[in-house]
Design a protein around this motif. Structure first.
Motif, short mmCIF file in Angstrom:
data_model
loop_
_atom_site.label_atom_id
_atom_site.label_comp_id
_atom_site.label_asym_id
_atom_site.label_seq_id
_atom_site.Cartn_x
_atom_site.Cartn_y
_atom_site.Cartn_z
N GLY A 58 15.54 14.12 12.07
CA GLY A 58 16.90 13.60 11.90
C GLY A 58 17.73 14.47 10.98
N LEU A 59 17.13 14.95 9.90
CA LEU A 59 17.84 15.82 8.97
C LEU A 59 18.21 17.15 9.64
CD1 LEU A 59 15.79 15.19 5.71
CD2 LEU A 59 18.11 14.41 6.22
N ARG A 60 17.26 17.73 10.38
CA ARG A 60 17.51 19.00 11.05
C ARG A 60 18.57 18.83 12.13
NH1 ARG A 60 18.39 24.15 10.89
NH2 ARG A 60 17.58 25.29 12.66
N SER A 61 18.52 17.73 12.86
CA SER A 61 19.51 17.45 13.89
C SER A 61 20.91 17.34 13.29
CB SER A 61 19.15 16.17 14.62
OG SER A 61 20.12 15.84 15.56
N ALA A 62 21.02 16.64 12.18
CA ALA A 62 22.32 16.50 11.51
C ALA A 62 22.82 17.86 11.02
CB ALA A 62 22.21 15.53 10.34
N GLU A 63 21.90 18.67 10.51
CA GLU A 63 22.26 20.01 10.03
C GLU A 63 22.78 20.88 11.18
OE1 GLU A 63 19.76 23.84 8.48
OE2 GLU A 63 19.19 21.89 7.68
N LEU A 64 22.10 20.83 12.32
CA LEU A 64 22.53 21.63 13.48
C LEU A 64 23.86 21.15 14.02
CD1 LEU A 64 19.15 22.07 15.35
CD2 LEU A 64 20.46 23.83 14.18
N ARG A 65 24.06 19.83 14.06
CA ARG A 65 25.33 19.31 14.54
C ARG A 65 26.48 19.69 13.61
NH1 ARG A 65 24.57 14.56 18.38
NH2 ARG A 65 22.35 14.74 18.86
N ARG A 66 26.23 19.62 12.29
CA ARG A 66 27.25 20.01 11.32
C ARG A 66 27.61 21.49 11.48
NH1 ARG A 66 24.92 18.23 7.07
NH2 ARG A 66 23.89 20.16 6.53
N TYR A 67 26.58 22.32 11.66
CA TYR A 67 26.80 23.75 11.85
C TYR A 67 27.62 24.00 13.13
CZ TYR A 67 25.91 28.63 12.97
OH TYR A 67 26.06 29.94 13.31
N ALA A 68 27.27 23.30 14.21
CA ALA A 68 27.98 23.48 15.47
C ALA A 68 29.43 23.05 15.35
CB ALA A 68 27.28 22.69 16.58
N THR A 69 29.67 21.96 14.62
CA THR A 69 31.04 21.48 14.43
C THR A 69 31.85 22.47 13.60
OG1 THR A 69 30.28 19.20 14.55
CG2 THR A 69 32.44 19.57 13.57
N GLU A 70 31.26 22.96 12.50
CA GLU A 70 31.95 23.91 11.64
C GLU A 70 32.21 25.24 12.33
OE1 GLU A 70 29.41 24.15 8.24
OE2 GLU A 70 30.05 22.21 7.44
N SER A 71 31.34 25.62 13.24
CA SER A 71 31.47 26.89 13.95
C SER A 71 32.41 26.80 15.14
CB SER A 71 30.11 27.37 14.44
OG SER A 71 29.24 27.54 13.36
N GLY A 72 32.84 25.60 15.46
CA GLY A 72 33.73 25.41 16.60
C GLY A 72 32.99 25.42 17.93
N LEU A 73 31.69 25.19 17.91
CA LEU A 73 30.91 25.20 19.14
C LEU A 73 30.96 23.87 19.87
CD1 LEU A 73 27.76 27.04 17.76
CD2 LEU A 73 29.61 28.01 19.12
N VAL A 74 31.42 22.83 19.20
CA VAL A 74 31.47 21.49 19.78
C VAL A 74 32.92 21.15 20.06
CG1 VAL A 74 30.95 19.06 19.37
CG2 VAL A 74 29.44 20.80 18.47
N PRO A 75 33.21 20.64 21.25
CA PRO A 75 34.58 20.24 21.54
C PRO A 75 35.01 19.06 20.67
CG PRO A 75 33.13 19.63 23.35
CD PRO A 75 32.32 20.43 22.37
N ALA A 76 36.27 18.75 20.69
CA ALA A 76 36.81 17.65 19.89
C ALA A 76 36.06 16.36 20.18
CB ALA A 76 38.30 17.47 20.20
N ALA A 77 36.02 15.49 19.19
CA ALA A 77 35.26 14.24 19.30
C ALA A 77 35.74 13.37 20.45
CB ALA A 77 35.35 13.47 17.99
N SER A 78 36.98 13.52 20.87
CA SER A 78 37.50 12.70 21.95
C SER A 78 36.90 13.08 23.30
CB SER A 78 39.03 12.81 22.01
OG SER A 78 39.39 14.14 22.29
#
Length: 64
Positions: free
Chosen positions: A11-31
């Motif tokens: 769970g911690l690693r998953s949250a870390e990867l998601r945070r990194y992806a969001t900060e890097s702009g790899l994830v589209p907008a939450a909508s």
């Protein structure tokens, strides 16, 4: 490793990867959390589970 500890670390690693992806702009907008996006993240998660963490190590299958 105890299953609860393993689950917590995952769970911690998953949250870390998601945070990194969001900060890097790899994830589209939450909508934009459509089926395609959710399927993509599920495949990424599955790929991370399948990949060996330490590729240099080999497990001794069938030995006690």
């Amino acid at each position: 490793m105890h299953s609860d500890t393993h689950l917590l670390l995952h769970g911690l690693r998953s949250a870390e990867l998601r945070r990194y992806a969001t900060e890097s702009g790899l994830v589209p907008a939450a909508s934009r959390t459509g089926l395609r996006t959710r399927l993509g993240w599920a495949l990424v998660d599955l790929g991370l589970r399948v990949l060996p963490r330490h590729p240099a190590r080999t497990s001794a299958v069938g030995t006690a």
